[in-house]
Design a protein around this motif. Structure first.
Motif, short mmCIF file in Angstrom:
data_model
loop_
_atom_site.label_atom_id
_atom_site.label_comp_id
_atom_site.label_asym_id
_atom_site.label_seq_id
_atom_site.Cartn_x
_atom_site.Cartn_y
_atom_site.Cartn_z
N ARG A 119 7.79 13.38 11.97
CA ARG A 119 6.74 12.75 11.18
C ARG A 119 6.44 11.37 11.74
O ARG A 119 7.33 10.73 12.32
N VAL A 120 5.22 10.93 11.54
CA VAL A 120 4.84 9.57 11.91
C VAL A 120 4.02 8.97 10.78
O VAL A 120 3.52 9.67 9.90
N GLY A 121 3.91 7.66 10.82
CA GLY A 121 3.00 6.93 9.94
C GLY A 121 2.17 6.01 10.81
O GLY A 121 2.70 5.36 11.72
N LEU B 75 18.69 7.80 6.98
CA LEU B 75 18.33 6.50 6.42
C LEU B 75 16.89 6.14 6.77
O LEU B 75 16.12 5.69 5.91
N TYR B 76 16.51 6.38 8.02
CA TYR B 76 15.15 6.07 8.43
C TYR B 76 14.11 6.95 7.75
O TYR B 76 13.02 6.49 7.39
N ASP B 77 14.42 8.23 7.54
CA ASP B 77 13.51 9.10 6.81
C ASP B 77 13.24 8.57 5.41
O ASP B 77 12.10 8.53 4.93
N LEU B 78 14.30 8.15 4.73
CA LEU B 78 14.16 7.63 3.38
C LEU B 78 13.34 6.35 3.38
O LEU B 78 12.49 6.12 2.51
N ALA B 79 13.58 5.50 4.37
CA ALA B 79 12.81 4.27 4.48
C ALA B 79 11.33 4.57 4.73
O ALA B 79 10.44 3.93 4.15
N ASP B 80 11.06 5.55 5.60
CA ASP B 80 9.67 5.96 5.86
C ASP B 80 8.96 6.35 4.57
O ASP B 80 7.80 6.01 4.33
N GLU B 81 9.67 7.11 3.74
CA GLU B 81 9.06 7.66 2.52
C GLU B 81 8.80 6.59 1.47
O GLU B 81 7.89 6.74 0.66
N GLY C 112 0.82 -1.20 0.00
CA GLY C 112 0.00 0.00 0.00
C GLY C 112 0.86 1.25 0.00
O GLY C 112 2.07 1.21 -0.25
N ASP C 113 0.23 2.38 0.31
CA ASP C 113 0.90 3.67 0.27
C ASP C 113 1.62 3.97 1.59
O ASP C 113 1.44 3.27 2.59
N GLN C 114 2.37 5.07 1.59
CA GLN C 114 3.15 5.47 2.76
C GLN C 114 2.82 6.91 3.17
O GLN C 114 3.69 7.80 3.15
N PRO C 115 1.58 7.19 3.55
CA PRO C 115 1.24 8.55 3.99
C PRO C 115 1.93 8.88 5.31
O PRO C 115 1.95 8.06 6.24
N LEU C 116 2.52 10.06 5.39
CA LEU C 116 3.22 10.52 6.59
C LEU C 116 2.51 11.75 7.16
O LEU C 116 2.14 12.65 6.40
N TYR C 117 2.36 11.77 8.46
CA TYR C 117 1.69 12.87 9.16
C TYR C 117 2.75 13.68 9.90
O TYR C 117 3.58 13.12 10.62
N GLY C 118 2.72 15.00 9.73
CA GLY C 118 3.62 15.87 10.45
C GLY C 118 3.20 16.02 11.90
O GLY C 118 2.02 16.10 12.22
N VAL C 119 4.19 16.05 12.79
CA VAL C 119 3.94 16.24 14.23
C VAL C 119 4.78 17.42 14.70
O VAL C 119 6.00 17.43 14.51
N GLU C 120 4.13 18.42 15.27
CA GLU C 120 4.83 19.56 15.85
C GLU C 120 4.45 19.65 17.33
O GLU C 120 3.28 19.60 17.69
#
Length: 857
Positions: free
Chosen positions: A309-311, A387-393, A286-294
């Motif tokens: 960011r979280v998923g 590396l983890y950011d890229l994997a998240d995306e 499926g897709d990889q939508p990411l939600y911003g957290v501030e």
């Protein structure tokens, strides 16, 4: 996503490097130069500074590794000066995000602290030492090799797999060398260092933990539980501190929730609920939508902030016993993920040389090879947020080992306290990343405690089991219970089971490579294979850039410097026996060993994937290299994709067809109860790692090498989603009349099936009657490079163009292709300056190892 506050001022300029205590065997002339100091880069490492200033040669070249061992025996001092004005801030902290490793930190001659752990950060109140105007800052590192040895002599030697006592320090194990890694144990300020000047309140940490629950209307609801820790400056912020969490969905819509840190406390928990949440899925699911957290915390005057960011997804690990033992089922959002993985090591021996761009290229290497999980191996580091950011995306799953590998570790203080501190910090730091789906306690230590003769060497001392069974799972239960944990790899999830039992949990297979032919992979039926692999050299240009033996020889001095495995090149030679002919030249040796590596790993992967669903994953060793070396890597240090990479892409295709020996119904009926019958036929196994059923007819033929069809059958295949189908092929088709000159071919009749043709050769290359020159090659210029059009006049096995022999910067899109007579393929080569005819002349096949000249000749 390194969470540096806006109040942080990096102190990265004006550093110098001197030797606090120079090793006795340092080269002549070095002492006088270092006495005055040389420029140093921060973040950086001593080796790189020395090379930049011409005091050492390129560390990776030739036998420079041995000549530069004095660096690890030297105590290094990094120093700088900076100007500072008090300003309005109430607090001024010196923050070091990464010091490698045993160090003392002085500000204006005042020792602020001592460190002995490269895996964690440090913060010191600097107000008592700072001066208005010029300030001096110095970090002095103990020589890592003598320091590790001194601790072993003081506290007792603990078993390990290295000539250094790496397990005495909380320092990256492979910096001391490994069976693929260079020994460059050194020192450096490897992450940012600077002043954090703040007032009122600061955000210490944020843990935005996610869950997904069923809403009353049957929809999916996301639950974000944000744990916020703050620190007050002791002034006006002594009372309640309001905390706000702002969650922004992928379409830009925001939801807020408020909380408070009560007076006298330091933490708050704020929950945000998301109706109809968009789920984050692994690649292919499926897709990889990411939600911003501030996150913001304020005392009314000062505001401290954090952003990430979280998923939203759930993760579970199912090891519930079944009739065959106990599986290793990794589930995301309730769906089992069939793992097509690769082990990850640090991508450069000098960590500060790995930037986001290099990480991005390795992620591309993984994704384009159909890898869906990277296992961050325990002899490296807690990997970078880049590396983890890229994997998240991209939906690339991540498995993170805690940094313990192939050794016993002290459970005494101060090591125990350091292990807990690093675990708490890194579990918190990595908690936002949806790609991180499992933590693992150690690499092979639990196995080693059983099989590697530790008992007699430990003398009753503990070996680290407390970490893997109590401390680390305890930290995770407290800080991040949303992810599963495995105590070790391999691990059988039972107190009285051998850790490397194929029937339970995870398994490593290393008798293949060390002593067995790669066909032995087929004897195993692992539930999950988390390490296995076979060696091969790097690209020709990578190898010859650093190895200068004259003549070039597999057992030349510099060649063996760049082969770290015990008897590695002898094992390479043993490994091709029975599969490929003995090479006649060094160029043939290079091609033979690269090709055999590809064959071995592809054989292993296809075997374990054919066991689906009994087997739920494989993680090959290894994706990448940390220097130019003969190794198990699919992508070499100079970023060339080896033949293995192309084999990996084929073997890890989401839909895979493979011929496998299987027992017929008659053989099963005749077998003794409880015994596995011997294979007596060949089956077509189709693995379907997609969400859609795969059903239809397949044509299976037995063909001569010239393409003529000798036998033919049609079979029905029905492979469920995330499953496999096994179909026995009629004996008259699969039984070879002349094995040396025949091949089995299976092709889906539906051209849209997405499954590549399966081949089963009647004999190994060494015994086949292959035409040594089976190709016609047409070359032509193309934008940015050229194209090669290859047409087979007879079976052309394992076509590969080593483009780097023409241009080390060149890249090719297709490799390790087998063509049947009459088939064609176009290779697209990127190389603005390369001659198309030279690329054509470079093409190799397995055929040409049997005699004759290169294909283009």
């Amino acid at each position: 996503m390194t969470h540096l506050p806006t109040t942080f001022r990096a102190l990265h300029q004006g550093w110098s490097l001197t030797a606090a205590e120079l090793a006795a065997d340092a080269p002549d002339g070095v002492a006088s130069v270092l006495a005055g100091g040389i420029p140093a880069a921060v973040p950086g490492e001593a080796h790189l500074d020395l090379h930049r200033e011409g005091l050492i040669d390129e560390p990776f070249d030739g036998d420079n590794e041995a000549a530069q061992q004095w660096i690890g025996d030297t105590s290094w001092r990094f120093a700088t000066t900076f100007e500072w004005q008090p300003g309005d801030a109430a607090r001024h902290d010196l923050v070091a995000l990464g010091l490698d490793t045993v160090a003392s930190v002085e500000l204006n001659g005042v020792e602020l602290g001592r460190t002995e752990n490269m895996f964690r950060s440090f913060r010191w109140d600097a107000r008592g030492a700072l001066r208005e105007g010029d300030n001096s800052l110095a970090v002095t590192f103990a020589a890592p090799v003598p320091e590790a040895l001194a601790r072993a002599e003081r506290d007792g030697v603990l078993p390990s797999t290295n000539h250094h006592e790496y397990n005495q320090l909380r320092k990256m194990a492979c910096s001391f060398g490994w069976d693929w890694g260079i020994d460059v144990a050194g020192a450096g300020i490897w992450k940012p260092i600077g002043l954090d000047s703040w007032s009122g309140v600061r955000v210490v940490s944020v843990r935005p933990l996610v869950d997904v629950v069923a809403a009353s209307d049957g929809s999916q609801e996301g639950v974000l539980t944000t744990h916020v820790e703050i620190e007050r400056d002791g002034g006006a912020a002594a009372g309640d501190v309001p905390v706000r969490v702002l969650l922004t969905d992928p379409e830009g819509r925001s939801t807020e929730a408020d909380g408070v840190v009560p007076a006298g406390e330091t933490t708050a928990v704020v929950t945000v609920r998301v109706p109809d949440v968009r789920l984050w899925w692994p690649l292919g699911h499926g897709d990889q939508p990411l939600y911003g957290v501030e996150v913001s915390a304020s005392n009314g005057t000062d505001v401290a902030e954090w952003a990430g960011r979280v998923g939203f997804r759930t993760v579970e690990l199912d090891t519930t016993p079944d009739d065959s033992g106990a599986p290793f089922l990794l589930k995301v959002n309730g769906e089992t993920v069939l793992v097509r993985g690769a082990n990850w090591i640090p991508d450069h021996a000098f960590l500060t040389k790995v930037d986001r761009g290099r990480y991005a290229r390795r992620v591309d290497d993984a994704l384009e090879a159909n890898v869906n999980l990277l296992r961050v191996w325990g002899g490296g580091i807690y990997e970078s947020d880049d590396l983890y950011d890229l994997a998240d995306e991209h939906g690339l799953l991540m498995w993170q080992d805690f940094p313990f590998a192939c050794a016993a570790y002290s459970e005494d203080e101060p090591m125990r306290a350091e292990v807990e501190a690093e675990a708490r910090e890194n579990v918190t730091r990595l908690s936002p990343h949806p790609s991180l789906v499992i933590w693992n306690g150690n690499n092979e230590n639990t196995w080693g405690s059983v099989d590697w003769g530790w008992a007699g060497r430990l003398g009753g001392r503990a070996w680290g089991d407390l970490y893997y069974r109590e401390l680390l799972p305890g930290v995770l239960a407290e800080l991040d219970p949303t992810r599963p944990y495995s105590p070790a790899s391999p691990y059988s999830f039972g107190d009285y089971r051998h850790p490397n039992d194929e029937r339970y949990g995870t398994m490593h297979i290393w008798d293949v490579w060390n002593r067995e032919d790669y066909s032995v992979y087929a004897r195993y039926r692992p539930r999950f294979l988390s390490e296995f692999g076979f060696q091969g050299p790097p690209a020709w240009s990578t190898l010859t850039r650093v190895v200068h033996d004259e003549p070039l020889d597999p057992f030349g001095h510099q060649m063996l410097v760049h082969q770290k495995a015990h008897l590695g090149n002898a094992k390479l030679e043993r490994g091709w026996q029975g599969h490929l002919p003995d090479p006649a030249t060094i160029e043939d040796w290079h091609w033979t060993t690269q090709l055999n590596q590809a064959h071995a790993v592809r054989f292993g992967i296809e075997h374990v994937r054919s066991l689906t669903p009994h087997n739920t994953g494989a993680i090959m060793w290894q994706l990448n290299d940390n220097w130019p070396v003969v190794s198990w890597a699919a992508v070499d240090h100079d970023e060339h994709r080896k033949p293995l990479w192309h084999a990996l892409r084929a073997a890890y295709a989401p839909r895979l067809a493979t011929f496998r020996p299987r027992a017929s119904e008659a053989a099963r009926a005749a077998a003794w109860e409880g015994l596995e019958p011997a294979p007596d036929t060949v089956a077509l196994v189709v693995v379907n790692d997609t969400g859609e059923r795969l059903a239809g007819t397949w044509t299976v033929t037995r063909e001569a090498l010239d393409g003529s069809v000798l036998a033919k059958a049609t079979v029905e295949v029905d492979a469920p989603a995330r499953g496999a189908a096994t179909v026995t092929v009629p004996a008259e088709v699969v039984t070879f009349d002349d094995a040396a000159a025949e091949v089995l071919v299976a092709t889906a009749d539906d051209p849209e099936s997405g499954v590549a043709t399966a081949l089963r050769h009647g004999a190994e290359v060494v015994d086949q009657r292959l035409d040594p020159n089976p190709l016609r090659i047409e070359s032509s210029p193309a934008p940015g490079g050229c194209e090669l059009r290859l047409t087979a006049t007879s079976l052309a096995r394992d076509i590969f163009c080593p483009v780097d022999v023409v241009d080390p910067a060149a890249r090719v899109d297709v490799g390790l292709v087998t063509l049947r007579a009459g088939q064609s393929v176009t290779l697209r080569i990127t190389s603005p300056g390369g001659d198309p005819e030279e690329f054509a002349a470079a093409v190799r096949t397995a055929n040409d190892l049997l005699g004759g000249v290169s294909a283009a000749g």
